[in-house]
Design an enzyme around this catalytic site. Structure first.
Site, PDB file in Angstrom:
ATOM      1  N   GLY A 125      12.811   7.388  14.039  1.00 15.02           N
ATOM      2  CA  GLY A 125      11.809   7.594  15.089  1.00 15.02           C
ATOM      3  C   GLY A 125      11.331   9.020  15.260  1.00 15.02           C
ATOM      4  CB  SER A 126      11.319  12.086  13.182  1.00 18.55           C
ATOM      5  OG  SER A 126      10.544  11.803  12.047  1.00 18.55           O
ATOM      6  NE  ARG A 165       5.603 -11.441   7.348  1.00 18.83           N
ATOM      7  CZ  ARG A 165       6.410 -10.405   7.070  1.00 18.83           C
ATOM      8  NH1 ARG A 165       6.415  -9.348   7.855  1.00 18.83           N
ATOM      9  NH2 ARG A 165       7.181 -10.431   6.020  1.00 18.83           N
ATOM     10  CG  MET A 199      10.939   0.438   7.748  1.00 21.12           C
ATOM     11  SD  MET A 199       9.688   1.539   7.031  1.00 21.12           S
ATOM     12  CE  MET A 199      10.167   1.422   5.312  1.00 21.12           C
ATOM     13  CG  ASN A 205       1.355   2.680   8.772  1.00 23.76           C
ATOM     14  OD1 ASN A 205       2.428   2.872   9.352  1.00 23.76           O
ATOM     15  ND2 ASN A 205       1.279   2.551   7.448  1.00 23.76           N
ATOM     16  CG  HIS A 220       1.814   5.545   3.195  1.00 17.43           C
ATOM     17  ND1 HIS A 220       2.827   4.612   3.073  1.00 17.43           N
ATOM     18  CD2 HIS A 220       1.589   6.034   1.952  1.00 17.43           C
ATOM     19  CE1 HIS A 220       3.184   4.528   1.808  1.00 17.43           C
ATOM     20  NE2 HIS A 220       2.454   5.377   1.110  1.00 17.43           N
ATOM     21  CD  GLU A 279      -6.150 -10.270   7.717  1.00 16.51           C
ATOM     22  OE1 GLU A 279      -5.873 -11.044   6.793  1.00 16.51           O
ATOM     23  OE2 GLU A 279      -7.023 -10.488   8.568  1.00 16.51           O
ATOM     24  CG  ASP A 293       1.116   1.499   3.027  1.00 15.73           C
ATOM     25  OD1 ASP A 293       1.300   1.528   4.259  1.00 15.73           O
ATOM     26  OD2 ASP A 293       2.055   1.452   2.205  1.00 15.73           O
ATOM     27  CD  GLU A 325       5.450  11.193   7.468  1.00 14.61           C
ATOM     28  OE1 GLU A 325       5.682  10.342   8.335  1.00 14.61           O
ATOM     29  OE2 GLU A 325       6.080  11.241   6.394  1.00 14.61           O
TER      30      GLU A 325
END
Ligand code: GRF
Length: 201
Positions: free
Chosen positions: A12-13, A65, A90, A107, A109, A142, A145, A174
């Site tokens: 969680g950084s 899911r 993840m 997101n 990456h 959908e 990345d 990041e």
């Protein structure tokens, strides 16, 4: 006030960097309404609780899911979340999740997309021999990345680097990039043209 929802699975950084940026006034009019992890033992959940934030584990084990995602969506909605930030989450999102927050899921990456999507991107890029790497904040669609890029921060791979050192430097970038991207999106001063994120003044 903009309500953010954070999804994470690990240390969680990036979440902490976002929370720090809010406290420092770098993301105006925002607060973190809820932090959700698919893993109950994610250190990021403890970090959230230590900050007095609402932190919940919604485990996926033994569930489809779509069911798991529905519960997460319902939790986000019950906290009136406007923008969902994946921060080391993840799991792939189901289409139903993506459609529940159109253009409202981000997101981060750890590579310069579209190079090196997927797991272990920093190491993949290093072993490939790239001389420039970095991180990407993008809208979630959908595909993994894949969504529209909001911002990227590049950095050089140095001749005597190893994969861990590069990954550490990417992580520093990041933490800067995510807060900046969230502030940009919440400002609403942009349009999407094709795949391009175009800032408006
Ligand atoms: C980061 O490298 C992020 O880019 C990737 O997963 C990692 C999460 O790190 N998607 P943390 O949990 O935010 O420290």
């Amino acid at each position: 006030m903009h309500h953010l929802g954070i999804l994470l699975s690990g240390r969680g950084s990036n979440f902490v960097a976002i929370a720090d940026a809010i406290e420092a006034g770098k993301i105006p009019d925002a607060h973190i309404a809820v932090v959700i992890s698919n893993l109950a033992d994610a250190p990021g959940l403890d970090a959230a609780r230590q900050r007095g934030l609402t932190a919940v584990a919604i485990e996926a084990r033994g569930r489809k899911r779509t069911e798991h995602d529905q519960e997460i969506v319902a939790t986000l909605q019950s906290h009136k979340v406007e923008l969902v930030c994946l921060a080391g989450y993840m799991r792939l999102l189901s289409p139903g999740f993506v459609h529940a927050f159109p253009g409202r899921i981000l997101n981060i990456h750890p590579s310069l997309l579209p190079s090196f999507p997927g797991l272990d991107a920093q190491q993949q890029a290093f072993e490939y021999g790239v001389q420039v790497t970095g991180c990407t904040v993008h809208f979630v669609d959908e595909q993994l990345d894949h969504g529209v890029i909001i911002l990227q921060r590049p950095l050089p791979v140095l001749p005597r680097d190893d994969g861990h050192a590069v990954a550490d430097r990417i992580l520093e970038q990041e933490h800067i990039a995510y807060a900046e991207a969230i502030a940009r999106v919440l400002s609403g001063k942009y349009e999407i043209v094709g795949r391009r994120y175009v800032p408006k003044s």
